[in-house]
Motif scaffolding. Structure first.
Motif, PDB file in Angstrom:
ATOM      1  N   ARG A 347      34.883  46.776  44.048  1.00  0.00           N
ATOM      2  CA  ARG A 347      34.442  47.805  43.113  1.00  0.00           C
ATOM      3  C   ARG A 347      34.311  47.233  41.708  1.00  0.00           C
ATOM      4  NH1 ARG A 347      35.350  53.001  45.295  1.00  0.00           N
ATOM      5  NH2 ARG A 347      35.426  53.912  43.206  1.00  0.00           N
ATOM      6  N   LEU A 348      33.196  47.537  41.079  1.00  0.00           N
ATOM      7  CA  LEU A 348      33.025  47.284  39.656  1.00  0.00           C
ATOM      8  C   LEU A 348      32.927  48.640  38.973  1.00  0.00           C
ATOM      9  CD1 LEU A 348      30.467  44.312  39.557  1.00  0.00           C
ATOM     10  CD2 LEU A 348      32.949  44.227  39.268  1.00  0.00           C
ATOM     11  N   ALA A 355      30.531  49.147  29.440  1.00  0.00           N
ATOM     12  CA  ALA A 355      31.170  48.014  30.104  1.00  0.00           C
ATOM     13  C   ALA A 355      31.244  48.252  31.611  1.00  0.00           C
ATOM     14  CB  ALA A 355      32.564  47.790  29.534  1.00  0.00           C
ATOM     15  N   LEU A 356      31.280  47.155  32.357  1.00  0.00           N
ATOM     16  CA  LEU A 356      31.415  47.184  33.821  1.00  0.00           C
ATOM     17  C   LEU A 356      32.438  46.120  34.185  1.00  0.00           C
ATOM     18  CD1 LEU A 356      30.084  48.499  36.405  1.00  0.00           C
ATOM     19  CD2 LEU A 356      28.623  46.471  36.490  1.00  0.00           C
ATOM     20  N   ALA A 357      33.493  46.517  34.915  1.00  0.00           N
ATOM     21  CA  ALA A 357      34.578  45.576  35.191  1.00  0.00           C
ATOM     22  C   ALA A 357      35.323  45.972  36.455  1.00  0.00           C
ATOM     23  CB  ALA A 357      35.547  45.532  34.009  1.00  0.00           C
ATOM     24  N   SER A 424      26.582  50.265  47.582  1.00  0.00           N
ATOM     25  CA  SER A 424      26.709  51.699  47.345  1.00  0.00           C
ATOM     26  C   SER A 424      27.305  51.930  45.958  1.00  0.00           C
ATOM     27  CB  SER A 424      27.588  52.360  48.411  1.00  0.00           C
ATOM     28  OG  SER A 424      28.908  51.847  48.379  1.00  0.00           O
ATOM     29  N   ALA A 425      27.364  53.192  45.581  1.00  0.00           N
ATOM     30  CA  ALA A 425      27.978  53.562  44.298  1.00  0.00           C
ATOM     31  C   ALA A 425      28.643  54.919  44.441  1.00  0.00           C
ATOM     32  CB  ALA A 425      26.936  53.602  43.187  1.00  0.00           C
ATOM     33  N   VAL A 532      30.247  50.893  41.111  1.00  0.00           N
ATOM     34  CA  VAL A 532      29.345  50.354  42.126  1.00  0.00           C
ATOM     35  C   VAL A 532      30.190  49.508  43.061  1.00  0.00           C
ATOM     36  CG1 VAL A 532      27.244  50.425  40.738  1.00  0.00           C
ATOM     37  CG2 VAL A 532      28.734  48.424  40.619  1.00  0.00           C
ATOM     38  N   ILE A 533      29.810  49.508  44.336  1.00  0.00           N
ATOM     39  CA  ILE A 533      30.617  48.841  45.358  1.00  0.00           C
ATOM     40  C   ILE A 533      29.753  47.764  46.000  1.00  0.00           C
ATOM     41  CG2 ILE A 533      31.980  49.175  47.446  1.00  0.00           C
ATOM     42  CD1 ILE A 533      32.122  52.201  46.516  1.00  0.00           C
ATOM     43  N   LEU A 534      30.147  46.511  45.790  1.00  0.00           N
ATOM     44  CA  LEU A 534      29.329  45.371  46.185  1.00  0.00           C
ATOM     45  C   LEU A 534      30.031  44.544  47.260  1.00  0.00           C
ATOM     46  CD1 LEU A 534      28.297  44.124  42.618  1.00  0.00           C
ATOM     47  CD2 LEU A 534      27.170  45.845  44.047  1.00  0.00           C
TER      48      LEU A 534
END
Length: 540
Positions: A347-348, A355-357, A424-425, A532-534
């Protein structure tokens, strides 16, 4: 000199053929169970052995011109004879054209007729992309033993149903294709199609939407009207859904797709069904959209390797079951399955100040934007089908400068990050209206700050005036974010006209006329951890 043959050889990156001297037998009459007669052309080398394997192509777009030059001729020059058939109600074939709804019965009747012909030989291979691929999938479970392989590209077994989901109606694909097939046999159809593009694009904005086809071409498209009246889960479309039969398909399959193809999710589902059932299948996915030339090049190669080998009782060239083009480093990689092993979901999270972390967010105020259906957030690149519309990876700078688009970006990466699989997100969202869309796009930001799209998806909400977790399924991908680049998530409320604009009124899709602007909020708190899930693995 046969210019068509040489042009096809160059376009499709083919080796020289064994012959360029072909003969075509036109208008063979193929009877169907209800008395309709469908027409087909048979392409064969003028001289050579009898009983060559037959490649069967069933098509709604005609049997001559560039279609024949790129589909039938290359195969007939290199080891096959080819039967190319116009489906029911098109280009001389009898019956009424009712898109997609008679392909199983008519396809099976055609194959039964074909294997009884004295010239057929002992092996048949089914071939073609898009609608032509669906015509193959539709016959799953009842094919005779003479059929030795299927090679469907940019297609799936539940064709067009992905477009018709209640939560994400694909306007561009259904409208454009409906108009195309409705007028394709009129005199000067190709010229008319080119001339109508501007008019068609204006018609996207027509309200009510069920008048858009008339606004564009002066008449109604039955297919488009049906897509407006019936969602994907309607019984009306059940005859198009052959996904439950895929696992029964014991014939070897090689399927070719593109990361920006409209049918990719269903195509991957079909491949997974074959692998889970232990069937012989292989998958190739490149950096292509639906009409990219690379699809045709790869599909033709598969026909001449995988298809012809199985038709001759030989083993095709040995390779891994899954071959994927990893974008970002632009290289082909082999894997044992889809999704590949070794890629775990990570997960980000969205944070304040864009910001994205990986860390979960702290308490923070939501981010806001205003969505106005009178000026809908546009579709830029990505998963697009129409001729003349740019698809795939594009510069998102102008899109991200709009006030109705939010962005969340990681710091510069200290190492490469490879994402391969399903994306996905989960976006915690609230609107001033009950009816709203959430569009999520994954982007790669290079060292110069240029943002290019990787993957995206949209979901429509009907309770958006309450705080809701919008679960968005993005397009699958294979992408490596390079050291020094940044990963970005875009959030907005539309991608028009790829997806129909959400008018905010909740009125029926076909007849809605009221436009309501909405104030949207994206939340990022410990209780509402938008992310977001990568699927991330270690780069090779």
């Amino acid at each position: 000199m046969n210019l068509g043959s040489h042009l096809a050889q160059r376009l499709l990156h083919l080796p020289p053929p064994s012959t360029r001297d072909l003969t075509v037998e036109h208008d063979l009459r193929v009877p169907m169970r209800d008395g309709a007669v469908l027409l087909a052309d048979r392409w064969t080398p003028r001289s050579g052995p009898a009983g060559l394997p037959t490649a069967l192509i069933r098509i709604p777009y005609g049997r001559t011109g560039m279609i024949a030059a790129q589909l039938a001729r290359p195969l007939a020059e290199r080891g096959f004879q080819v039967l190319i058939q116009s489906i029911r109600g098109t280009f001389g074939s009898g019956g009424d054209f009712d898109p997609l709804r008679r392909e199983r019965e008519d396809g099976l009747d055609t194959v039964r007729w074909l294997v009884e012909q004295p010239w057929c030989g002992e092996a048949v291979v089914l071939y073609g992309g898009s609608y032509l691929g669906f015509a193959q999938w539709s016959m799953a479970g009842q094919l005779p033993p003479q059929v030795k392989a299927l090679i469907p590209s940019v297609s799936e077994s539940a064709f067009t149903l992905e477009f018709l989901r209640k939560e994400s109606f694909s306007l561009e694909a259904t409208f454009g294709w409906g108009l195309q097939v409705a007028g394709q046999e009129r005199r000067g159809a190709m010229l008319r199609q080119a001339l109508r593009l501007r008019k068609e694009r204006r018609a996207w904005y027509t309200l009510p939407l069920n008048e858009a086809d008339t606004a564009a071409v002066g008449r109604r498209s039955d297919y488009f009207q049906n897509t407006l009246d019936h969602d994907a889960d309607s019984a009306f479309w059940s005859v198009l859904d052959h996904s439950s039969r895929v696992a029964d398909l014991t014939v070897p399959v090689s399927t070719v797709g593109g990361w920006y193809d409209i049918f990719l999710p269903g195509q991957l589902r079909d491949f997974q069904a074959l692998q889970s059932a232990g069937r012989e299948a292989r998958l190739t996915v490149g950096p292509w959209a639906h009409i990219s030339m690379g699809v045709g090049v790869t599909a033709t190669s598969e026909a001449l390797d995988f298809g012809l080998a199985h038709a001759r009782g030989e083993k095709p060239f040995d390779r891994a079951p899954v071959r994927l083009f990893v974008m970002g480093v632009d290289t082909w990689r082999d894997f044992p399955s889809w999704p590949p092993p070794g890629y775990a979901p990570q997960r980000l999270h969205l944070h304040p100040a864009g910001a994205l972390a990986a860390d979960p967010p702290d308490e923070s105020a939501p981010d806001s934007y205003r969505y106005d259906p009178a000026d809908p957030t546009p579709a830029v690149g990505g998963v697009r089908m129409p001729v003349g519309v740019r698809s795939g990876r594009v510069d998102n700078t102008d899109l991200e400068a709009r006030p109705d688009v939010l962005t969340y970006t990681t710091p510069a990466l200290d190492k490469d990050v490879e994402v391969v699989g399903e994306v996905s997100a989960e976006i915690w969202f609230r609107s001033s209206l009950p009816y709203a869309d959430v569009f999520v796009r994954l982007c790669d930001v290079d060292e110069k700050g240029r943002s290019t799209n990787v993957s995206d998806g949209l979901i429509s909400l009907t309770d958006a005036d309450e705080t809701t977790c919008a679960t968005v399924r993005l397009w699958p991908t294979a992408y490596r974010f390079k050291h020094g680049h940044r990963i970005r998530a875009q959030i907005s409320s539309g991608a028009f006209p790829r997806y129909n604009r959400n008018l905010g009124s909740g009125e029926p899709r076909a007849t809605a006329t009221t436009l309501r602007a909405a104030d949207q909020q994206v939340l990022h708190t410990p209780a509402h951890p938008s992310a977001v899930i990568l699927p991330i693995g270690a780069p090779n």
